[in-house]
Design an enzyme around this catalytic site. Structure first.
Site, short mmCIF file in Angstrom:
data_model
loop_
_atom_site.label_atom_id
_atom_site.label_comp_id
_atom_site.label_asym_id
_atom_site.label_seq_id
_atom_site.Cartn_x
_atom_site.Cartn_y
_atom_site.Cartn_z
N THR A 135 0.86 -1.19 0.00
CA THR A 135 0.00 0.00 0.00
C THR A 135 0.89 1.23 0.00
O THR A 135 1.99 1.19 0.55
CB THR A 135 -0.86 0.02 1.28
OG1 THR A 135 -1.62 -1.18 1.36
CG2 THR A 135 -1.81 1.21 1.32
N ARG A 159 -12.76 -9.10 -1.66
CA ARG A 159 -12.30 -8.58 -0.37
C ARG A 159 -11.84 -7.13 -0.52
O ARG A 159 -11.06 -6.79 -1.39
CB ARG A 159 -11.14 -9.44 0.15
CG ARG A 159 -10.51 -8.96 1.47
CD ARG A 159 -9.28 -8.13 1.25
NE ARG A 159 -8.54 -7.84 2.49
CZ ARG A 159 -7.54 -6.97 2.56
NH1 ARG A 159 -7.17 -6.30 1.49
NH2 ARG A 159 -6.91 -6.76 3.69
N VAL A 160 -12.35 -6.26 0.33
CA VAL A 160 -11.91 -4.87 0.36
C VAL A 160 -11.18 -4.65 1.67
O VAL A 160 -11.66 -5.05 2.73
CB VAL A 160 -13.11 -3.90 0.23
CG1 VAL A 160 -12.68 -2.47 0.45
CG2 VAL A 160 -13.76 -4.06 -1.15
N GLY A 161 -10.02 -4.04 1.60
CA GLY A 161 -9.23 -3.81 2.80
C GLY A 161 -9.52 -2.46 3.43
O GLY A 161 -10.60 -1.87 3.26
N ASP A 162 -8.54 -1.97 4.15
CA ASP A 162 -8.72 -0.71 4.87
C ASP A 162 -8.50 0.53 4.00
O ASP A 162 -9.00 1.61 4.30
CB ASP A 162 -7.75 -0.65 6.07
CG ASP A 162 -6.28 -0.74 5.64
OD1 ASP A 162 -5.99 -1.39 4.61
OD2 ASP A 162 -5.43 -0.17 6.33
N GLY A 204 -0.09 -2.24 5.47
CA GLY A 204 -0.05 -3.47 6.25
C GLY A 204 -1.41 -4.14 6.29
O GLY A 204 -2.30 -3.80 5.50
N GLY A 235 -4.86 -4.85 6.51
CA GLY A 235 -5.96 -3.90 6.58
C GLY A 235 -7.03 -4.26 7.58
O GLY A 235 -7.65 -3.38 8.19
N1 GLY Z 1 -3.55 -2.29 3.72
C1 GLY Z 1 -3.96 -2.87 2.53
C2 GLY Z 1 -4.94 -3.95 2.68
O1 GLY Z 1 -4.97 -4.64 3.67
O2 GLY Z 1 -5.72 -4.12 1.79
#
Ligand code: GLY
Length: 310
Positions: free
Chosen positions: A158, A186-189, A210, A212
């Site tokens: 990221t 899947r969507v992260g942070d 890191g 998410g």
């Molecule tokens: N920080 C990126 C993710 O976990 O998608």
């Protein structure tokens, strides 16, 4: 960043900066050439926040368009919404003139094929317990990172970039291809305001790289900026958010032999006075953040909360 006749918006500069990396086919953490999901499809997440205008824009699970941060900026500027996802995000981008193409490169395809090969071997050995598929996939990803096949920082690769402009304008952007070999959809942070990025005008900005799920659980970037609002220094605010992640990481698949997280999380933080910090669960010479001031740009090693190997 500005000239007297036509001041440039710092958010444009941030987005232009991360776009360079998104368009680099050799970079495996964002944009073109980044590591795909379990089906071999690159799905990108990004968002940006504009402090003075109190506006935000983001895209999630965007396919086929490398410049995800630029699309997020268009969401911010051209819509009344904060987040577009999937096909709707791609349709919006096409309508704004972005072109769709293949984001896999020979390098990222080769890494995905190797991951699939190892996964198939491990699944066969696990005698078809389907619930374990993504846990096994995650551990194969960690194994490939330990072997140096993929950069440990790119497993959840990221970029977060924040700025305090010459008139005190605070803004930020975060962009990612997310967890390597993630579950499709899947969507992260990274595109979620408060998790992978948070900006509060006159207070500061924070963003995460890191794993998410850990910053989603705690809305860590929001927590950091809110701690700054209550008077904390950026480094102390970041360390407190990391300690919360350690406390909340109890799933056996996510802890090492010491009972500590087996993944890294890093925060880049700046306050309205321009004081910055880079903090991480695990440090080392390779875990760095970049700072650019009127004195030029430099790389600094992050302050780490934990010692020992992940
Ligand atoms: N920080 C990126 C993710 O976990 O998608």
């Amino acid at each position: 960043m500005t000239d007297a006749a036509s001041p440039r918006d710092p958010l444009d500069a941030l987005v232009d900066g991360v776009t360079i990396v998104e368009l680099d086919p050799d970079e495996t953490s964002v944009g073109r050439g980044s590591l795909p999901n379990a089906d071999g499809v690159v799905q990108l997440d990004a968002c940006c926040m504009d402090g003075p205008r109190r506006r935000a824009g983001g895209v999630a699970a965007l396919e086929g368009i490398a410049a995800a941060a630029r699309v997020a900026l268009r969401v911010l500027r051209d819509t009344p919404h904060h987040l577009l996802a999937g096909q709707g995000a791609q349709d919006f981008a096409i309508a704004r003139g972005f072109t769709v193409g293949e984001l896999m490169t020979p390098k990222s395809r080769g890494l995905w094929i190797e991951w699939r090969r190892r996964l198939d071997v491990r699944l066969a050995a696990a005698a078809g317990r389907p619930a374990d598929r993504f846990e096994i996939g995650y551990s194969v990803g960690r194994e490939m990172s330990r072997e140096g096949l993929i950069d440990a920082n790119h497993l959840w690769g990221t970029i977060n970039c924040n700025a305090v402009g010459p008139r005190g304008e605070i803004c930020g952007v975060t962009t990612t291809s997310g967890l390597a070999w993630k579950m499709p959809g899947r969507v992260g942070d990274s595109p979620i305001l408060g998790a992978g990025l948070y900006v509060r005008q006159d207070v500061g900005a924070a963003g995460a790289t890191g794993r998410g799920e850990s910053t989603l659980y705690n809305l860590s970037s929001f927590a950091i900026v809110d701690a700054i609002r209550r008077g904390a220094h950026p480094k102390d605010a970041g360390m407190a958010a990391l300690r919360q992640i350690v406390d909340d990481t109890i799933h056996p698949a996510l802890i090492n032999a010491r009972g500590e997280p087996n993944f890294n999380v890093k925060f880049c933080i700046v306050n309205a006075a321009g004081e910055s910090a880079g903090v991480a669960l695990y440090g080392g010479d390779a875990v760095r953040y970049a700072v650019c001031t009127e004195h030029g740009a430099e790389l600094r090693v992050c302050d780490a909360l934990l010692t020992g190997a992940m």
